[in-house]
Write an enzyme that holds these catalytic residues in place. Structure first.
Site, PDB file in Angstrom:
ATOM      1  CE  LYS A  84      -3.936  -2.204   0.002  1.00 29.92           C
ATOM      2  NZ  LYS A  84      -4.769  -2.242  -1.208  1.00 29.92           N
ATOM      3  CB  SER A 326      -3.174 -10.561   2.581  1.00 33.59           C
ATOM      4  OG  SER A 326      -2.032  -9.807   2.904  1.00 33.59           O
TER       5      SER A 326
END
Length: 388
Positions: A84, A326
């Site tokens: 991110k 994840s």
């Protein structure tokens, strides 16, 4: 004569520089530990310049199915330890170019944590104020990291899910005139992954076999952007997309209903809570929907939450690779894909973040802080420095 001599010297210097550059380009890439001590060959003006160029690391036979090769693109090498960081650079830099941000402005975004941490980093470096909205279930260490970076974190009720924290961010932005990142709809997100993530993979695998690109989606920026870049240069590479087994939004074939700005109007009917934080919110992001229509995916893998956790733990214990749930989900999808892929196939899987974001989650539920029986036995095998 002076001008002629000066031109001759300039041409000689230009030729020398050209030869040096050509020699640099023709140098074989380093292998093993040959480039240790080489440095990066440059200095950085600020921390955001270090985002990107993350490594692809080979997974050993302890996990990889026989006759196949899997690489992990380790995004936790970014400065705030997640993929991110790229998204935050994309949105903030794009807004600055467009004149949408000026010194002293306030930036707000809804996030499961990693985007907020990355946005807080950008805001700290640039001098913007930062407000984050985050749903109650996400790990407390993420809240603390954002606050440590100077952000204000507004927690929204669990019942509102991801769409609730998004609605709260939009409401606050409208009320106070703050800049809203809109990570789920902002086209700068996918564009940055096209220009960086995808091109990095293409460059790292230049002249090498690559058959599958494996990942999940949060906003869909990596899927849509990096997937597009890989499609253009390596059209033979298949894209394998994963989703939580309990939240098969794309698998349902039902699109999210949208507001005029492209944001989802509410929760998707196929959504159920799942432990893969950062993946698959309770709606299909607009970027994901567009990516599914344009970039497309060739394979689909549903991922059980428990398997994602188990795979993350296995990566730590057999590879020394410390990634979150994840990352475990991506590796589960890569291994399942490898099992049915032709022999000799090469896959690369995205590992989105670090395991340190999950200390208070089920990922660390079985990890004790105190010594267990085996550790106590080792301690007592010598007489000194015993705990009372």
């Amino acid at each position: 004569q002076f001008r002629s001599k000066k031109l001759s010297l300039w041409l000689s210097a230009a030729k020398a520089m050209s030869n040096c550059f050509a020699a640099f380009l023709s140098k074989p890439s380093a292998t093993g530990v040959a480039d240790r001590g080489a440095g990066r060959g440059r200095l950085y003006d600020n921390i955001t310049e270090t985002v990107g160029n993350t490594p692809c690391v080979k997974i050993s036979d302890a996990m990889c199915p026989p006759g196949r090769t899997i690489y992990a693109k380790c995004e936790y090498f970014n400065p705030m330890s997640s993929v991110k960081d790229r998204l935050a650079c994309a949105i903030i830099e794009d807004a600055e170019r467009k004149g949408q941000l000026k010194p002293g402005d306030t930036v707000i975004e809804a996030t499961s944590g990693n985007t907020g941490i990355a946005v807080a980093m950008l805001c700290a470096q640039r001098g913007y104020k930062c407000i984050i909205t985050m749903a109650e279930p996400f790990s407390i260490e993420r809240r603390k990291l954002m606050r440590f970076l100077g952000a204000k974190v507004i927690i929204t009720p669990k019942a509102g899910k991801g769409s609730g924290m998004v609605a709260k961010a939009r409401e606050l932005a409208q009320k106070h005139g703050w800049f809203l990142c809109r990570q789920f709809e902002n086209e700068a997100n996918a564009a940055f992954h096209y220009a960086t993530t995808g091109k990095e993979i293409v460059a790292d695998f230049e002249g090498r076999r690559l058959d599958y690109y494996v990942l999940g989606y949060g906003t869909g920026g990596t899927f849509a952007g990096a997937g597009k870049a890989i499609r253009e240069k390596r059209p033979d590479v298949k894209i394998c997309l994963g989703e939580p087994a309990d939240a098969g939004l794309l698998a349902s074939g039902v699109k999210s209903e949208r507001n005029s700005d492209g944001s989802a109007t509410g929760s998707h009917p196929a959504f159920k809570a799942h432990p893969i934080q950062g993946w698959t919110p309770d709606f299909i992001p607009l970027i994901t929907e567009k990516g599914a229509e344009s970039t497309k995916y060739d394979e689909y893998i549903p991922i059980p939450g428990a398997s994602a956790i188990e795979m993350s733990q296995k990566l730590a214990k057999t590879q020394g690779i410390f990634t979150g749930i994840s990352g475990g989900a991506s590796m589960y999808a890569a291994i399942e894909m490898a099992k049915k892929a032709p022999e000799g196939s090469v896959l690369v899987a995205m590992l989105a973040d670090t395991g340190e974001r999950y200390l208070s989650t089920p990922l660390f539920e079985s990890i004790q802080a105190d010594m267990n029986a085996e550790e106590l036995q080792i301690s007592k095998s010598t007489p000194s420095f015993q705990l009372a």
